[in-house]
Design an enzyme around this catalytic site. Structure first.
Site, PDB file in Angstrom:
ATOM      1  CG  HIS A 108      -2.046   0.976   1.086  1.00 14.76           C
ATOM      2  ND1 HIS A 108      -1.921   2.314   1.381  1.00 14.76           N
ATOM      3  CD2 HIS A 108      -3.293   0.789   0.627  1.00 14.76           C
ATOM      4  CE1 HIS A 108      -3.080   2.910   1.129  1.00 14.76           C
ATOM      5  NE2 HIS A 108      -3.926   2.021   0.666  1.00 14.76           N
ATOM      6  CG  ASP A 110      -8.070  -3.432  -3.575  1.00 17.44           C
ATOM      7  OD1 ASP A 110      -7.268  -2.522  -3.322  1.00 17.44           O
ATOM      8  OD2 ASP A 110      -9.265  -3.227  -3.848  1.00 17.44           O
TER       9      ASP A 110
HETATM   10  C1  SDX Z   1      -5.792   0.688  -3.202  1.00 18.05           C
HETATM   11  O1  SDX Z   1      -4.172   5.185  -1.927  1.00 18.05           O
HETATM   12  C2  SDX Z   1      -5.109   4.496  -1.440  1.00 18.05           C
HETATM   13  O2  SDX Z   1      -5.597   4.767  -0.375  1.00 18.05           O
HETATM   14  C3  SDX Z   1      -5.591   3.326  -2.306  1.00 18.05           C
HETATM   15  C4  SDX Z   1      -6.645   2.435  -1.685  1.00 18.05           C
HETATM   16  C5  SDX Z   1      -7.923   3.191  -1.463  1.00 18.05           C
HETATM   17  O3  SDX Z   1      -8.724   2.761  -0.611  1.00 18.05           O
HETATM   18  O4  SDX Z   1      -8.187   4.145  -2.247  1.00 18.05           O
HETATM   19  O5  SDX Z   1      -6.191   1.939  -0.435  1.00 18.05           O
HETATM   20  C6  SDX Z   1      -6.990   1.267  -2.568  1.00 18.05           C
HETATM   21  O6  SDX Z   1      -5.464   1.118  -4.268  1.00 18.05           O
HETATM   22  C7  SDX Z   1      -5.018  -0.375  -2.454  1.00 18.05           C
HETATM   23  C8  SDX Z   1      -3.743  -0.841  -3.250  1.00 18.05           C
HETATM   24  C9  SDX Z   1      -4.224  -1.811  -4.325  1.00 18.05           C
HETATM   25  N1  SDX Z   1      -3.125  -2.099  -5.263  1.00 18.05           N
HETATM   26  C10 SDX Z   1      -2.551  -3.339  -5.307  1.00 18.05           C
HETATM   27  O7  SDX Z   1      -2.802  -4.258  -4.520  1.00 18.05           O
HETATM   28  C11 SDX Z   1      -1.571  -3.511  -6.441  1.00 18.05           C
HETATM   29  C12 SDX Z   1      -0.308  -4.215  -5.901  1.00 18.05           C
HETATM   30  N2  SDX Z   1       0.335  -3.260  -4.985  1.00 18.05           N
HETATM   31  C13 SDX Z   1       1.431  -2.494  -5.579  1.00 18.05           C
HETATM   32  O8  SDX Z   1       1.177  -2.084  -6.889  1.00 18.05           O
HETATM   33  C14 SDX Z   1       1.914  -1.425  -4.602  1.00 18.05           C
HETATM   34  O9  SDX Z   1       1.974  -1.977  -3.350  1.00 18.05           O
HETATM   35  C15 SDX Z   1       1.205  -0.109  -4.507  1.00 18.05           C
HETATM   36  C16 SDX Z   1       1.001   0.552  -5.832  1.00 18.05           C
HETATM   37  C17 SDX Z   1      -0.117  -0.272  -3.829  1.00 18.05           C
HETATM   38  C18 SDX Z   1       2.110   0.777  -3.663  1.00 18.05           C
HETATM   39  O10 SDX Z   1       3.269   0.892  -4.429  1.00 18.05           O
HETATM   40  P1  SDX Z   1       4.516   1.657  -3.861  1.00 18.05           P
HETATM   41  O11 SDX Z   1       4.047   2.923  -3.217  1.00 18.05           O
HETATM   42  O12 SDX Z   1       5.566   1.729  -4.893  1.00 18.05           O
HETATM   43  O13 SDX Z   1       4.973   0.696  -2.699  1.00 18.05           O
HETATM   44  P2  SDX Z   1       6.171   0.999  -1.828  1.00 18.05           P
HETATM   45  O14 SDX Z   1       6.914   2.242  -2.271  1.00 18.05           O
HETATM   46  O15 SDX Z   1       5.694   0.978  -0.428  1.00 18.05           O
HETATM   47  O16 SDX Z   1       7.108  -0.257  -2.184  1.00 18.05           O
HETATM   48  C19 SDX Z   1       8.039  -0.658  -1.243  1.00 18.05           C
HETATM   49  C20 SDX Z   1       8.750  -1.808  -1.854  1.00 18.05           C
HETATM   50  C21 SDX Z   1       9.254  -1.528  -3.281  1.00 18.05           C
HETATM   51  O17 SDX Z   1      10.425  -2.322  -3.410  1.00 18.05           O
HETATM   52  P3  SDX Z   1      11.864  -1.546  -3.343  1.00 18.05           P
HETATM   53  O18 SDX Z   1      11.931  -0.739  -4.604  1.00 18.05           O
HETATM   54  O19 SDX Z   1      11.823  -0.683  -2.089  1.00 18.05           O
HETATM   55  O20 SDX Z   1      12.862  -2.674  -3.271  1.00 18.05           O
HETATM   56  O21 SDX Z   1       7.894  -2.951  -1.963  1.00 18.05           O
HETATM   57  C22 SDX Z   1       7.777  -3.324  -3.331  1.00 18.05           C
HETATM   58  C23 SDX Z   1       8.197  -2.139  -4.177  1.00 18.05           C
HETATM   59  O22 SDX Z   1       8.741  -2.616  -5.405  1.00 18.05           O
HETATM   60  N3  SDX Z   1       6.371  -3.636  -3.552  1.00 18.05           N
HETATM   61  C24 SDX Z   1       5.947  -4.813  -3.967  1.00 18.05           C
HETATM   62  C25 SDX Z   1       4.548  -4.710  -3.969  1.00 18.05           C
HETATM   63  N4  SDX Z   1       4.181  -3.489  -3.553  1.00 18.05           N
HETATM   64  C26 SDX Z   1       5.321  -2.810  -3.303  1.00 18.05           C
HETATM   65  N5  SDX Z   1       6.596  -5.937  -4.338  1.00 18.05           N
HETATM   66  C27 SDX Z   1       5.810  -6.983  -4.726  1.00 18.05           C
HETATM   67  N6  SDX Z   1       4.455  -6.982  -4.741  1.00 18.05           N
HETATM   68  C28 SDX Z   1       3.806  -5.853  -4.373  1.00 18.05           C
HETATM   69  N7  SDX Z   1       2.461  -5.839  -4.382  1.00 18.05           N
END
Ligand code: SDX
Length: 392
Positions: free
Chosen positions: A270, A327
């Site tokens: 998230h 989700d």
């Molecule tokens: C919603 O904003 C909101 O409030 C949204 C929401 C709402 O109610 O409106 O809560 C609803 O959109 C929930 C999120 C739903 N999306 C997903 O489940 C899609 C999968 N999740 C990812 O795409 C991701 O977690 C995000 C987009 C949600 C967040 O992405 P970020 O901000 O880039 O995550 P981060 O910066 O905290 O990442 C930290 C690390 C990174 O690795 P490093 O570069 O630090 O080594 O974790 C990794 C990311 O690559 N990472 C993941 C991951 N999510 C983050 N690795 C694998 N799988 C994942 N799902």
């Protein structure tokens, strides 16, 4: 206010907006709607009670609650010509494509409540959108399966009415199962609002130019559609179906850790929560209740529960604070209820509409309605001379 916030000018200049609606503490996993913890609301209130809280700032009294329900019920029908509007789409259109089109088109049908400077128009539009989104969403589903649209049945609850419009036919009534009705209502509550997420910020940006509310909601729906945001619930089920069996989970966990692999575990992580999403806790409990109630034995759910178990114990996920988000579980519940995955983001949009409207209404507070104009960091060319091309 139980926690005085002393904003320093620096914060105020960087904050995209000031709001009283929802408070999130991502590190602590706290989510409050007008000061009420989400777990208390999901456990003890229903969606229309939470909608009243979001829209008007306070929970309704018993009398206000009854009046609010009656007011919403007055507006559940959509203009009959909208039914014909649907028939301009292909049957196999993605329901979110139809929702983007139809929600914006509402401005053409309800032009008697478009004057954003008229508070009566604003209040009428807010109720119309809250009341009509379930009808439009169910129409998307019925249209996609070639069944006739079902009219709202106003004696039912908000969630019961939605399930009725989704699954009843003119030949067979739909018996609303109270456990599924409660699960549906909880999904609506848990998706109702979430501070300045991408789609809510999109609605506020559109509203800041003075665009009409239906156009603003259409913009929010478009933003929510993306798999990184509201499209994650559908993407999560697609991922579980692709994994297929429990023994293939380690392969996908390895891919999620591989920085050279763009694959991400849908339903995990998230932008804000670096602790467990408080909504996911409630959704997880509801998910297990529904699977138990329906006595479902589907390998997809075994994969989901095993993926959850592994992710919650894997050092990489713990270190990166990648917990299951709202989700992850909502997709499983919706699939168990019998709702096709193409409709999952439509349901998210339906539930989030009340949050979008609450933020839209908040823009009309004195001092809030300034056009959104994000600053940028320019990294392009410095000025350079233009040499005309010899075109002969
Ligand atoms: C919603 O904003 C909101 O409030 C949204 C929401 C709402 O109610 O409106 O809560 C609803 O959109 C929930 C999120 C739903 N999306 C997903 O489940 C899609 C999968 N999740 C990812 O795409 C991701 O977690 C995000 C987009 C949600 C967040 O992405 P970020 O901000 O880039 O995550 P981060 O910066 O905290 O990442 C930290 C690390 C990174 O690795 P490093 O570069 O630090 O080594 O974790 C990794 C990311 O690559 N990472 C993941 C991951 N999510 C983050 N690795 C694998 N799988 C994942 N799902």
């Amino acid at each position: 206010k139980n926690k005085l916030f002393t904003f320093d000018p620096g914060f105020m200049s960087t904050a995209s907006c000031v709001s009283e609606i929802t408070y999130i503490d991502g590190d602590e996993g706290i989510l409050l709607h007008r000061g009420y913890p989400i777990a208390d609301l999901a456990q003890n209130a229903d969606y229309l009670e939470v909608a009243h809280l979001l829209l008007f700032g306070e929970r309704p009294t018993q009398q206000e609650y009854k009046e609010f329900i009656q007011l919403v019920r007055k507006h559940t029908l959509v203009h009959e010509q909208i039914s014909r509007f649907f028939h301009g789409f292909r049957r196999d259109s993605h329901p979110m494509a139809i929702m983007c089109g139809v929600s914006g088109a509402l401005a053409a049908f309800y032009h008697d409540s478009l004057d954003i400077n008229n508070i009566q128009h604003r209040e009428l539009t807010a109720i119309r959108l809250l009341a009509k989104m379930p009808t439009l969403a169910a129409m998307c589903y019925k249209y996609s399966i070639g069944q006739p649209f079902m009219f709202p049945l106003n004696k039912l609850s908000y969630s019961g009415n939605f399930l009725h419009m989704m699954f009843a036919t003119p030949c067979e009534p739909y018996e609303v199962n109270p456990v599924l009705e409660r699960a549906m209502d909880r999904i609506f509550i848990l998706h109702a609002d979430h501070e300045q997420n991408a789609s809510t910020s999109t609605v506020r940006t559109a509203a800041s130019s003075g665009a009409n509310p239906f156009a603003c909601i259409a913009a929010g729906i478009a933003s929510l559609w993306g798999p990184a945001h509201g499209g994650a619930n559908e993407a999560c089920i697609n991922m579980l179906e692709e994994i297929g069996t429990v023994d293939r989970i380690p392969e996908y966990i390895a891919r999620a850790k591989d920085k050279n692999d763009p694959f991400r575990l849908m339903g995990f992580g998230h932008r804000v929560y670096k602790n467990y999403d408080p909504r996911a806790k409630v959704m997880r409990k509801t998910c297990h209740e529904v699977l138990k109630e329906l006595n479902i034995d589907n390998p997809l759910f075994d994969v989901a529960m095993e993926l959850e178990r592994i992710a919650l114990s894997d050092p990489y996920f713990i270190e990166h604070k990648l917990y299951p988000n709202v989700d992850f579980y909502s997709g499983i519940i919706l699939k168990a209820i019998g709702i096709p995955k193409s409709m999952f983001t439509v349901i998210f949009a339906m539930a989030r509409t009340v949050g979008w409207i609450a933020h839209w209404k908040e823009m009309f507070k004195p001092g809030n309605m300034k056009i959104v104009r994000p600053r940028q960091l320019y990294t392009g060319h410095t000025e350079r001379p233009f040499e005309p091309m010899d075109k002969d």
